[in-house]
Design a protein around this motif. Structure first.
Motif, PDB file in Angstrom:
ATOM      1  N   LEU A  20     -37.971 -21.523   6.498  1.00  0.00           N
ATOM      2  CA  LEU A  20     -36.906 -22.420   6.962  1.00  0.00           C
ATOM      3  C   LEU A  20     -36.682 -23.576   5.993  1.00  0.00           C
ATOM      4  O   LEU A  20     -35.629 -24.222   6.025  1.00  0.00           O
ATOM      5  N   ILE A  21     -37.676 -23.853   5.143  1.00  0.00           N
ATOM      6  CA  ILE A  21     -37.477 -24.869   4.105  1.00  0.00           C
ATOM      7  C   ILE A  21     -36.348 -24.396   3.190  1.00  0.00           C
ATOM      8  O   ILE A  21     -36.387 -23.293   2.667  1.00  0.00           O
ATOM      9  N   GLY A  22     -35.336 -25.239   3.032  1.00  0.00           N
ATOM     10  CA  GLY A  22     -34.204 -24.878   2.187  1.00  0.00           C
ATOM     11  C   GLY A  22     -33.016 -24.314   2.954  1.00  0.00           C
ATOM     12  O   GLY A  22     -31.940 -24.132   2.393  1.00  0.00           O
ATOM     13  N   LYS A  23     -33.203 -24.068   4.255  1.00  0.00           N
ATOM     14  CA  LYS A  23     -32.083 -23.614   5.090  1.00  0.00           C
ATOM     15  C   LYS A  23     -31.321 -24.833   5.608  1.00  0.00           C
ATOM     16  O   LYS A  23     -31.872 -25.929   5.710  1.00  0.00           O
ATOM     17  N   TYR A  24     -30.042 -24.630   5.941  1.00  0.00           N
ATOM     18  CA  TYR A  24     -29.219 -25.720   6.462  1.00  0.00           C
ATOM     19  C   TYR A  24     -29.241 -25.726   7.983  1.00  0.00           C
ATOM     20  O   TYR A  24     -29.161 -24.667   8.608  1.00  0.00           O
ATOM     21  N   LEU A  25     -29.329 -26.918   8.541  1.00  0.00           N
ATOM     22  CA  LEU A  25     -29.262 -27.089   9.993  1.00  0.00           C
ATOM     23  C   LEU A  25     -28.056 -27.965  10.320  1.00  0.00           C
ATOM     24  O   LEU A  25     -27.877 -29.017   9.714  1.00  0.00           O
ATOM     25  N   PHE A  26     -27.225 -27.480  11.245  1.00  0.00           N
ATOM     26  CA  PHE A  26     -26.015 -28.217  11.624  1.00  0.00           C
ATOM     27  C   PHE A  26     -25.960 -28.482  13.125  1.00  0.00           C
ATOM     28  O   PHE A  26     -26.449 -27.678  13.916  1.00  0.00           O
ATOM     29  N   THR A  27     -25.355 -29.615  13.482  1.00  0.00           N
ATOM     30  CA  THR A  27     -24.966 -29.821  14.878  1.00  0.00           C
ATOM     31  C   THR A  27     -23.494 -30.217  14.889  1.00  0.00           C
ATOM     32  O   THR A  27     -22.987 -30.813  13.941  1.00  0.00           O
ATOM     33  N   LYS A  28     -22.810 -29.832  15.979  1.00  0.00           N
ATOM     34  CA  LYS A  28     -21.438 -30.293  16.188  1.00  0.00           C
ATOM     35  C   LYS A  28     -21.385 -30.857  17.598  1.00  0.00           C
ATOM     36  O   LYS A  28     -21.244 -30.128  18.571  1.00  0.00           O
ATOM     37  N   ILE A  29     -21.549 -32.173  17.667  1.00  0.00           N
ATOM     38  CA  ILE A  29     -21.644 -32.850  18.953  1.00  0.00           C
ATOM     39  C   ILE A  29     -20.497 -33.837  19.060  1.00  0.00           C
ATOM     40  O   ILE A  29     -20.260 -34.624  18.148  1.00  0.00           O
ATOM     41  N   GLY A  30     -19.780 -33.739  20.159  1.00  0.00           N
ATOM     42  CA  GLY A  30     -18.590 -34.576  20.311  1.00  0.00           C
ATOM     43  C   GLY A  30     -17.560 -34.256  19.245  1.00  0.00           C
ATOM     44  O   GLY A  30     -16.806 -35.112  18.813  1.00  0.00           O
ATOM     45  N   GLY A  31     -17.563 -32.998  18.809  1.00  0.00           N
ATOM     46  CA  GLY A  31     -16.590 -32.547  17.815  1.00  0.00           C
ATOM     47  C   GLY A  31     -16.928 -32.958  16.399  1.00  0.00           C
ATOM     48  O   GLY A  31     -16.196 -32.632  15.459  1.00  0.00           O
ATOM     49  N   GLN A  32     -18.057 -33.661  16.224  1.00  0.00           N
ATOM     50  CA  GLN A  32     -18.400 -34.154  14.890  1.00  0.00           C
ATOM     51  C   GLN A  32     -19.584 -33.396  14.294  1.00  0.00           C
ATOM     52  O   GLN A  32     -20.621 -33.258  14.932  1.00  0.00           O
ATOM     53  N   ILE A  33     -19.414 -32.950  13.057  1.00  0.00           N
ATOM     54  CA  ILE A  33     -20.452 -32.156  12.403  1.00  0.00           C
ATOM     55  C   ILE A  33     -21.425 -33.042  11.629  1.00  0.00           C
ATOM     56  O   ILE A  33     -21.014 -33.967  10.938  1.00  0.00           O
ATOM     57  N   ASP A 156     -27.974 -19.968   5.914  1.00  0.00           N
ATOM     58  CA  ASP A 156     -28.689 -19.663   4.674  1.00  0.00           C
ATOM     59  C   ASP A 156     -27.674 -19.691   3.547  1.00  0.00           C
ATOM     60  O   ASP A 156     -26.811 -18.833   3.462  1.00  0.00           O
ATOM     61  N   ARG A 157     -27.747 -20.723   2.712  1.00  0.00           N
ATOM     62  CA  ARG A 157     -26.819 -20.815   1.577  1.00  0.00           C
ATOM     63  C   ARG A 157     -27.529 -20.448   0.289  1.00  0.00           C
ATOM     64  O   ARG A 157     -27.137 -20.853  -0.801  1.00  0.00           O
ATOM     65  N   HIS A 158     -28.597 -19.697   0.471  1.00  0.00           N
ATOM     66  CA  HIS A 158     -29.303 -19.086  -0.653  1.00  0.00           C
ATOM     67  C   HIS A 158     -29.786 -20.074  -1.703  1.00  0.00           C
ATOM     68  O   HIS A 158     -29.645 -19.853  -2.897  1.00  0.00           O
ATOM     69  N   ILE A 159     -30.340 -21.156  -1.211  1.00  0.00           N
ATOM     70  CA  ILE A 159     -31.078 -22.038  -2.104  1.00  0.00           C
ATOM     71  C   ILE A 159     -32.414 -21.367  -2.378  1.00  0.00           C
ATOM     72  O   ILE A 159     -33.119 -20.997  -1.447  1.00  0.00           O
ATOM     73  N   VAL A 160     -32.731 -21.183  -3.641  1.00  0.00           N
ATOM     74  CA  VAL A 160     -33.996 -20.544  -3.985  1.00  0.00           C
ATOM     75  C   VAL A 160     -35.042 -21.614  -4.264  1.00  0.00           C
ATOM     76  O   VAL A 160     -34.863 -22.459  -5.130  1.00  0.00           O
ATOM     77  N   ILE A 161     -36.121 -21.576  -3.504  1.00  0.00           N
ATOM     78  CA  ILE A 161     -37.199 -22.545  -3.700  1.00  0.00           C
ATOM     79  C   ILE A 161     -38.467 -21.804  -4.084  1.00  0.00           C
ATOM     80  O   ILE A 161     -38.999 -21.036  -3.295  1.00  0.00           O
ATOM     81  N   PRO A 162     -38.952 -22.019  -5.311  1.00  0.00           N
ATOM     82  CA  PRO A 162     -40.195 -21.367  -5.732  1.00  0.00           C
ATOM     83  C   PRO A 162     -41.338 -21.811  -4.831  1.00  0.00           C
ATOM     84  O   PRO A 162     -41.359 -22.960  -4.386  1.00  0.00           O
ATOM     85  N   LYS A 190     -42.013 -30.473  -2.182  1.00  0.00           N
ATOM     86  CA  LYS A 190     -42.746 -31.480  -2.947  1.00  0.00           C
ATOM     87  C   LYS A 190     -41.885 -32.671  -3.313  1.00  0.00           C
ATOM     88  O   LYS A 190     -42.262 -33.808  -3.103  1.00  0.00           O
ATOM     89  N   ASN A 191     -40.726 -32.422  -3.901  1.00  0.00           N
ATOM     90  CA  ASN A 191     -39.834 -33.559  -4.148  1.00  0.00           C
ATOM     91  C   ASN A 191     -38.396 -33.223  -3.778  1.00  0.00           C
ATOM     92  O   ASN A 191     -37.855 -32.201  -4.170  1.00  0.00           O
ATOM     93  N   ILE A 192     -37.833 -34.129  -2.997  1.00  0.00           N
ATOM     94  CA  ILE A 192     -36.480 -33.929  -2.491  1.00  0.00           C
ATOM     95  C   ILE A 192     -35.482 -33.813  -3.627  1.00  0.00           C
ATOM     96  O   ILE A 192     -34.478 -33.120  -3.511  1.00  0.00           O
ATOM     97  N   ASP A 193     -35.757 -34.464  -4.738  1.00  0.00           N
ATOM     98  CA  ASP A 193     -34.849 -34.405  -5.879  1.00  0.00           C
ATOM     99  C   ASP A 193     -34.538 -32.973  -6.281  1.00  0.00           C
ATOM    100  O   ASP A 193     -33.419 -32.638  -6.647  1.00  0.00           O
ATOM    101  N   SER A 194     -35.554 -32.106  -6.182  1.00  0.00           N
ATOM    102  CA  SER A 194     -35.343 -30.728  -6.608  1.00  0.00           C
ATOM    103  C   SER A 194     -34.278 -30.056  -5.748  1.00  0.00           C
ATOM    104  O   SER A 194     -33.618 -29.128  -6.185  1.00  0.00           O
ATOM    105  N   ILE A 195     -34.115 -30.536  -4.511  1.00  0.00           N
ATOM    106  CA  ILE A 195     -33.056 -30.025  -3.649  1.00  0.00           C
ATOM    107  C   ILE A 195     -31.743 -30.717  -3.953  1.00  0.00           C
ATOM    108  O   ILE A 195     -30.716 -30.092  -4.183  1.00  0.00           O
TER     109      ILE A 195
END
Length: 199
Positions: A20-33, A156-162, A190-195
DNA sequence: CGTACGATCTGCT
DNA sequence: GCAGATCGTACGA
């Protein structure tokens, strides 16, 4: 493209917590993403895991959702203040779950900033399980909500994380769990910058 | 019914 | 680095 329910029925919650690391999580609450990339998780594994609310097969009003079929949110209140969000995994009856401990915001930053009660966006605005829920607008009202819906979903936007970029650490705040407190069930980029450079 | 405490965060030192 | 916030939940009586 939304991740389908079958993904969460996997019986290997440790694999899922790391995957799940590297996957996108979304909410749409009150019409706002609002949404971002998952950067930290913890696995809670079934009834033998002393750190889990479901240890020993415990079933309470609070943790009922853990026993439901994989692919739903398990959200509970911690320390009377913080709403902590998990994704339930595995088939119905087996209480596996992945605690969401950190996201890197990519969509709806303005909204998330407002929900965080901060003045400026920082890289760590979504770091910490209470903060993940807060900035996405998730509360216990959303307990048992499917993560395959128009309200809450993963992509899954196919971010590849070694594998070398993911740390395995003991879980946080579970000292009461004895031996199980030491298990390396926590996964962290390890470091958010890599994302952030890859978005 | 009473009590103890928690899968945390913030602000102050 | 540490205390305080803050209250639902679990569990025993």
């Amino acid at each position: 493209m939304m991740i389908a329910k079958e993904y969460f029925l996997n019986d290997d919650v440790l694999f899922l917590a790391e995957d799940l690391i590297g996957k996108y999580l979304f909410t749409k609450i009150g019409g706002q993403i609002a949404g971002g990339v998952i950067v930290e998780t913890e696995a809670y594994k079934g009834i033998d895991d002393k750190a889990s609310h479901a240890f020993g097969g415990r079933r309470t009003k609070r943790n009922t959702t853990m026993y439901e079929e994989g692919g739903r949110l398990y959200i509970y209140l911690c320390y009377g203040i913080h709403h902590l969000s998990n994704i339930v995994t595995n088939v119905a009856g087996i209480p596996d779950a992945v605690l969401l401990r950190g996201i890197f915001p990519t969509h709806g930053e303005e909204l998330m900033l407002k929900r965080s009660h901060k003045k400026i966006i920082t890289d760590n605005i979504g770091i910490g399980p209470g903060k993940v829920s807060a900035i996405l607008g998730l509360t216990t009202d959303f307990d048992s909500t499917p993560v395959t819906s128009d309200l809450v979903w993963l992509e899954d936007r196919h971010i590849v994380i070694p594998e070398s970029e993911i740390e395995r650490l003991p879980r946080v705040g579970v000292d009461y769990a004895g031996e199980d407190a030491k298990l390396p069930y926590r996964f962290k980029l390890k470091n958010i910058d890599s994302i952030s450079k890859r978005i």
